[in-house]
Design an enzyme around this catalytic site. Sequence first.
Site, PDB file in Angstrom:
ATOM      1  N   CYS B 146       0.778  14.391   3.619  1.00 30.73           N
ATOM      2  CA  CYS B 146       1.124  13.017   3.966  1.00 30.73           C
ATOM      3  C   CYS B 146       2.021  12.251   3.648  1.00 30.73           C
ATOM      4  O   CYS B 146       3.765  12.378   3.746  1.00 30.73           O
ATOM      5  CB  CYS B 146       0.119  12.641   4.407  1.00 30.73           C
ATOM      6  SG  CYS B 146      -0.687  11.461   4.295  1.00 30.73           S
ATOM      7  N   HIS B 260       2.705   6.125   7.462  1.00 31.51           N
ATOM      8  CA  HIS B 260       2.686   5.207   5.964  1.00 31.51           C
ATOM      9  C   HIS B 260       4.210   5.619   5.438  1.00 31.51           C
ATOM     10  O   HIS B 260       5.608   5.463   6.368  1.00 31.51           O
ATOM     11  CB  HIS B 260       2.422   6.507   5.250  1.00 31.51           C
ATOM     12  CG  HIS B 260       1.659   7.527   5.301  1.00 31.51           C
ATOM     13  ND1 HIS B 260       0.319   6.530   6.178  1.00 31.51           N
ATOM     14  CD2 HIS B 260       0.870   8.966   4.915  1.00 31.51           C
ATOM     15  CE1 HIS B 260      -0.769   7.246   5.513  1.00 31.51           C
ATOM     16  NE2 HIS B 260      -0.975   8.243   5.232  1.00 31.51           N
TER      17      HIS B 260
END
Lengths: 354, 354
Positions: B146, B260
């Site tokens: 990710c 994130h």
Amino acid sequence: MSTTLEPAAEATFRQVEAANPVVAIVGATGAVGVELLHCLEARGFPLSRLKLLASPRSAGKTLPFRSQDLVVEALDEASFEGVDIALFSAGSGISKRYAAAAVKAGAVVVDNSSAFRMDPDVPLVVPEVNAAALAGHRGVIANPNCVAAIATVALAPLHRAHPIRRLTAATYQAASGAGAAAMEELRESTAAYLRGESFEPKVLPHPYAFNLFSHNADMDVETGYNGEETKVVAETRRILDAQALPIGITCIRVPVLRAHAMALTVEFDEVVSPEEARALLAKAPGLRLVDDREKNHFPMPSEASGADDVLVGRIRTDIGDPSGRSLALFVAGDQLLKGAALNAVQIAELLLKR
Amino acid sequence: MSTTLEPAAEATFRQVEAANPVVAIVGATGAVGVELLHCLEARGFPLSRLKLLASPRSAGKTLPFRSQDLVVEALDEASFEGVDIALFSAGSGISKRYAAAAVKAGAVVVDNSSAFRMDPDVPLVVPEVNAAALAGHRGVIANPNCVAAIATVALAPLHRAHPIRRLTAATYQAASGAGAAAMEELRESTAAYLRGESFEPKVLPHPYAFNLFSHNADMDVETGYNGEETKVVAETRRILDAQALPIGITCIRVPVLRAHAMALTVEFDEVVSPEEARALLAKAPGLRLVDDREKNHFPMPSEASGADDVLVGRIRTDIGDPSGRSLALFVAGDQLLKGAALNAVQIAELLLKR
């Protein structure tokens, strides 16, 4: 190496005359003010009297100290009569307005605001790092920005042994740096989020529940750096006596209550092994090594909160520097303690006659 | 520059034969699995049938898709009969065990695990960055980590114009990267904290409420880097086709639910102005510029969550690099979307016959 990076014991400077001084706290009801009381009590600071000062709005409130309830008084020009040490923590405006009156009344001021930190006549002091800088004081001593104080405790032992030539920092900063109201906003907005309710931010400019954002200090729109970053750069250089040190920094506010963390990449003039760095940091004052690779145990805000020591760990060779001359570290420290109140009380301790 | 950093339109590769393929999701009930369903539906993916596969424990559950309730089936070797595209998101073990069966049955596998990401026969693809790498596929395509997926969307437009020679990254990673149970642990432990109750972590190794910690991936005790950091370094290099790029990185888990963020310091071979970088990023696919210095508005998880685009901002010259050749950026992206499900579905879209 630097002449100011010397242990306090070797330095001489004007100390407080009274053996048991009268201490005043300006901004006693704030997040840092309350911690100043705690630190003075917990460390058995030998004061004869503690005077609590705050805005007229807070006057009349009481705060507990050594089994007594002390009444908060409204701050004015006459508040410093008979005061030996005045710990200021009520913002730059109050410091600029009242510090001179305190000095005139004979007090030594330890100022937690940014008002005088870059004044060449005012020492900027982290006792473990540059206590000798107190030598030049003229009645006012500046307590550094919280990130600078915490970072320099971890950086100074390395810098003394091997000059640092470049620093890159990304911070993970707690709510407490924006005051007690910001801590409450983090709690309240998070509770509202968990209840599925909306929440309008009042203290901070962005939603805080399970969120993070670029530090809320004013930004220089020309350079793209905010005031927090500018302070950390200037103060870290001054405390380390490394005026030309290049420091790249990103300051981020994270949803943590009272301990700051930071990822530091430190470039030296030569290769420094993680083992040597670990040994230097393990024996340095004000630091606790938390560096257990086997157990994945490294500095965390939850363990830094309420601790006097700054936690340092994840010490490793930076794989991003092909020269092998850089180390990476992760650091956490209580923003209200080493980042503010504790450091101020430690400065006051240095001022006491020994 | 690199030959793989080319738009998809110029590349040729084995595509899926069926105009309206049968799609299977392996791990349909996980945090990413559920987002895969959402993405397929939201983007109007032209599938003729969607098959939901999971562990026997989850078999019989239903999940909504296009106004229908689809029943989850237990995964076994025979599950891929008639499947054209299999989206795997059930961990490396499941991918290693079942990907070959899916390929043998005639499916093209898009694998969200780390099982094949560094296999030279398996393309590792971020469609906006290196769609041309699909050319070599032999039935399995890897979906990146990710952080690597989100970072490369922001870095590739810069790297194409001015080769990156060094990268330093500090991450602020959400709970979702550790799965739905970690997201629930963040919510539950925070609620317990706010009630003043204790909470024993079950999913993550450290307390998560108002706390942050070094990423929980396994650590190489020799180097001091954890598995997440190692993956991000290797995969970022592979996606950018920059095998020797030095990358220093610190991966930190923060109390955020599903997006994130990362502070990136990017060194180039030459001076690149923030204005040029902003112009390059503004026109790049999959990115949204959030870079308002006047309003202190920059990428935040709260605005990246649920968004297909990666947010990029705080673009400024790094004051820590005396050569002036470095830029600093702050990036945020939805971990479950661009960091996982969306990128996988975008790969599947590239596989469709046009």
